[in-house]
Design a protein around this motif. Sequence first.
Motif, PDB file in Angstrom:
ATOM      1  N   UNK A 247      52.312 -57.421 -78.485  1.00 50.15           N
ATOM      2  CA  UNK A 247      51.409 -57.322 -79.471  1.00 50.15           C
ATOM      3  C   UNK A 247      51.677 -55.730 -79.970  1.00 50.15           C
ATOM      4  N   UNK A 248      52.475 -55.153 -79.449  1.00 51.96           N
ATOM      5  CA  UNK A 248      52.708 -53.641 -79.821  1.00 51.96           C
ATOM      6  C   UNK A 248      53.782 -53.206 -80.839  1.00 51.96           C
ATOM      7  N   UNK A 249      54.217 -54.196 -81.740  1.00 53.27           N
ATOM      8  CA  UNK A 249      55.122 -54.191 -82.594  1.00 53.27           C
ATOM      9  C   UNK A 249      54.767 -52.593 -83.573  1.00 53.27           C
ATOM     10  N   UNK A 250      53.547 -52.486 -83.764  1.00 55.30           N
ATOM     11  CA  UNK A 250      53.315 -51.631 -84.914  1.00 55.30           C
ATOM     12  C   UNK A 250      52.711 -50.473 -83.865  1.00 55.30           C
ATOM     13  N   UNK A 251      53.081 -50.416 -82.747  1.00 54.43           N
ATOM     14  CA  UNK A 251      52.583 -49.249 -81.739  1.00 54.43           C
ATOM     15  C   UNK A 251      51.175 -48.971 -81.957  1.00 54.43           C
ATOM     16  N   UNK A 252      50.401 -50.023 -81.929  1.00 55.62           N
ATOM     17  CA  UNK A 252      48.687 -49.806 -81.966  1.00 55.62           C
ATOM     18  C   UNK A 252      48.158 -49.936 -80.617  1.00 55.62           C
ATOM     19  N   UNK A 253      48.788 -50.876 -79.617  1.00 54.97           N
ATOM     20  CA  UNK A 253      48.268 -51.076 -78.346  1.00 54.97           C
ATOM     21  C   UNK A 253      47.939 -49.760 -77.656  1.00 54.97           C
ATOM     22  N   UNK A 254      46.603 -49.330 -77.159  1.00 58.94           N
ATOM     23  CA  UNK A 254      46.350 -48.445 -76.463  1.00 58.94           C
ATOM     24  C   UNK A 254      45.840 -47.352 -77.378  1.00 58.94           C
ATOM     25  N   UNK A 255      46.115 -47.362 -78.608  1.00 62.09           N
ATOM     26  CA  UNK A 255      45.440 -46.225 -79.540  1.00 62.09           C
ATOM     27  C   UNK A 255      44.181 -46.384 -79.782  1.00 62.09           C
ATOM     28  N   UNK A 256      43.438 -45.556 -80.413  1.00 65.17           N
ATOM     29  CA  UNK A 256      42.093 -45.658 -80.851  1.00 65.17           C
ATOM     30  C   UNK A 256      41.157 -45.766 -79.686  1.00 65.17           C
ATOM     31  N   UNK A 257      41.711 -45.185 -78.542  1.00 63.97           N
ATOM     32  CA  UNK A 257      40.651 -45.350 -77.298  1.00 63.97           C
ATOM     33  C   UNK A 257      39.374 -44.607 -77.594  1.00 63.97           C
ATOM     34  N   UNK A 258      38.211 -45.242 -77.208  1.00 60.80           N
ATOM     35  CA  UNK A 258      36.772 -44.461 -77.659  1.00 60.80           C
ATOM     36  C   UNK A 258      35.871 -44.882 -76.646  1.00 60.80           C
ATOM     37  N   UNK A 464      34.633 -48.579 -72.452  1.00 61.87           N
ATOM     38  CA  UNK A 464      35.875 -48.231 -72.926  1.00 61.87           C
ATOM     39  C   UNK A 464      36.084 -49.006 -74.207  1.00 61.87           C
ATOM     40  N   UNK A 465      36.621 -48.773 -75.405  1.00 58.48           N
ATOM     41  CA  UNK A 465      36.751 -49.458 -76.375  1.00 58.48           C
ATOM     42  C   UNK A 465      37.776 -49.093 -77.300  1.00 58.48           C
ATOM     43  N   UNK A 466      38.362 -50.035 -78.146  1.00 61.95           N
ATOM     44  CA  UNK A 466      39.018 -49.692 -79.214  1.00 61.95           C
ATOM     45  C   UNK A 466      40.660 -49.921 -79.036  1.00 61.95           C
ATOM     46  N   UNK A 467      41.198 -50.256 -77.747  1.00 57.11           N
ATOM     47  CA  UNK A 467      42.522 -49.931 -77.334  1.00 57.11           C
ATOM     48  C   UNK A 467      43.451 -51.267 -77.907  1.00 57.11           C
ATOM     49  N   UNK A 468      42.627 -52.328 -78.385  1.00 57.81           N
ATOM     50  CA  UNK A 468      43.325 -53.403 -79.157  1.00 57.81           C
ATOM     51  C   UNK A 468      42.515 -53.897 -80.267  1.00 57.81           C
ATOM     52  N   UNK A 469      42.225 -52.841 -81.312  1.00 60.79           N
ATOM     53  CA  UNK A 469      41.433 -53.133 -82.208  1.00 60.79           C
ATOM     54  C   UNK A 469      41.539 -54.281 -83.059  1.00 60.79           C
ATOM     55  N   UNK A 470      40.475 -54.672 -83.605  1.00 59.12           N
ATOM     56  CA  UNK A 470      40.537 -55.998 -84.574  1.00 59.12           C
ATOM     57  C   UNK A 470      40.696 -55.632 -85.775  1.00 59.12           C
ATOM     58  N   UNK A 471      41.725 -56.157 -86.571  1.00 58.58           N
ATOM     59  CA  UNK A 471      41.849 -55.996 -87.882  1.00 58.58           C
ATOM     60  C   UNK A 471      42.687 -57.403 -88.637  1.00 58.58           C
ATOM     61  N   UNK A 472      42.510 -57.764 -89.747  1.00 58.46           N
ATOM     62  CA  UNK A 472      43.274 -59.060 -90.156  1.00 58.46           C
ATOM     63  C   UNK A 472      44.709 -58.439 -90.498  1.00 58.46           C
ATOM     64  N   UNK A 473      44.778 -57.206 -90.866  1.00 56.47           N
ATOM     65  CA  UNK A 473      46.296 -56.624 -91.068  1.00 56.47           C
ATOM     66  C   UNK A 473      46.995 -56.472 -89.788  1.00 56.47           C
ATOM     67  N   UNK A 474      48.056 -57.169 -89.605  1.00 54.70           N
ATOM     68  CA  UNK A 474      48.738 -56.680 -88.422  1.00 54.70           C
ATOM     69  C   UNK A 474      49.263 -54.998 -88.277  1.00 54.70           C
ATOM     70  N   UNK A 475      49.129 -54.357 -89.358  1.00 54.73           N
ATOM     71  CA  UNK A 475      49.591 -53.188 -89.369  1.00 54.73           C
ATOM     72  C   UNK A 475      48.416 -52.340 -89.158  1.00 54.73           C
TER      73      UNK A 475
END
Lengths: 527, 107
Positions: A247-258, A464-475
Amino acid sequence: MFVDARSIPEGTVIESDLCIIGAGAAGIALAREFFSAGLRVSLLESGGLEFEEDTQELYDGKSIGRPFTTLTTSRAREFGGTTNFWGGWSLPLDPIDFEPREGLPYRGWPIRRTDLDPWYAQAHEVVQIGPYEYRPEKWGIRLDEIPAPFNGPNLVCRMLQCSPPTRFAAVYGSALKQASAVTVFLHANALRLIDDEAGRTVSELAVATLGGNRFSIRSKVFVLAAGGIETARLLLASGKPEGPGLGNGNGLVGRFFMVHLEYGASTVAVADPYTDFRFCTNELLNSSGLYYAPFGLKFVTFVAVAEDRMRALKLPNCKYRWTYTYEPEMSGINALRRLLSRSSNDMTDDVLEVARHIGGAGEFAFRKAMGWPLFPVRAINVHMTSEPLPNQESRIMLGDDRDALGMRRVVVDWRLTAEDKRAALAMQRLLGTEVGRTGLGRLRLEMTEDDTTWPDDLFGDQHHMGTTRMDADPGKGVVNADCRVHGLSNLYVASSSVYPTAGAANPTLTIVALALRLADHIKKKQA
Amino acid sequence: MMRIPRRSGLCGAALLLFARRRPAAADDVKSALLFADPAAARAIGAAYLRAYPNDALRGVHPAARLPRAEIATRVCDDFAAGRVAMVNGWMLSQTEARLCAMVYLAG
């Protein structure tokens, strides 16, 4: 049924319809929905039924950003998860938390609060709180007695409900044990999710125990319910060897940690010591047993920024709470209360104390008879819970160190931005302006007015929140509106890790509501 | 001898004492803003002039001639309009901060 995974023979392959990784609030709430759904459910828990130090140690990692020192203390790696020490504060996210907001980047969920309302109502039963009703006046708070400026239009009285708190292991453990459809694997650590050749379906989960045996689970559907940090860790550790993770094709997994920001922010000197603060059922009052309880249940009030004002000022969400500093005669009042309740340990001392503060003690007795506010407040000490702004540089990563199972440990790079600090200052300016405008008192800022320095008592709480954030756009997000990982047909996330914004609400109720919604989605899809 | 219940006696004492409540001001800012303590007002005024050295007060500030109720209205208006001054961390209205400055300058 409970199975100790340490007894499973090496190399065993377990077949399952639904595999849930993590037996905390989300995992247990989800599993309960499948007692009679006709599916074989595997619920994996890393720990056992009690705290085990070697298991808890698997949580350890490194902090390289703003100090984040609670990796092993802010969550519990045992059956029931962090509900084993959860405080129980429950409230839904606000409608505004789901909305995109002008001037505030990375905001907006692909669902609305109204989409979650039915699930919030069900979640109330799971966490054993009262009706899905958060209007203070419905709980006995008299809005006409709330002093300005906390009665609108800019600041408003809000409330949350107090779960007993529900210890999921104790409350739901026996039902899970008896459920024929659900097998709870204790001491079963998820090591890696393995996807098929095309990378579109998760086929298998590699599992290990600290006893040394390894086995795997094959399942039609997998749900990650391991919390806001471990969920990202497992995704990053999964997929093809040397790959970026699932699920990390766009490098988003783990980002936006809040995490919610907690800090002492200001002091308000109160002009009238007998300002009626009785609407504010803070912890101090609660410890004295002064709950409002029309439903026979407990709740806590706090002050928040009205939604219109939040929009106008481009502010994230927050809770203002406070403790009191009383006028010196409070010691005489306390002595008088001890004498009146016959709980005095030293009557001579207490009589002398009353005499020293005879005016205040006498006034207390008079006010008690009149039903007026009792305690002379000199100042309120304002403590904030404020919403962090989504920041892609704040993140969870995998380090080079490995745990006892050979899994790479987490590296936490928790960051706050100048915008976070400016928002924190703006919240205090709003409060200061309002208490001045209405004559309640004057505010003294306990923070410096620069963009980077925070109060010494700042800490990020265990939300701990945000590391697999929800968005309709995979990007822009890791999971879609159904909490399914983009690009994978059968992998879902049930965790606060899917929150694109944190709001100011304690997250457990939303975690449970999202888990119930996900259960419904999976059932419909499997039917 | 007739005995007065303890609780009733204390309530009666409270009634007598109620009228002589001391001013609520307990710290410098509160005292200064209630004009109960000129020394506190002077201290606030000095701090204001240090923080806002370019605020030319130019003689007697018009607010100083106003009745107290009118000053209170101006203070509220200041806060509502965002005319505030940060003095030693305290968020004060411009009117009250300037009045304190006048007290300071008047010695």
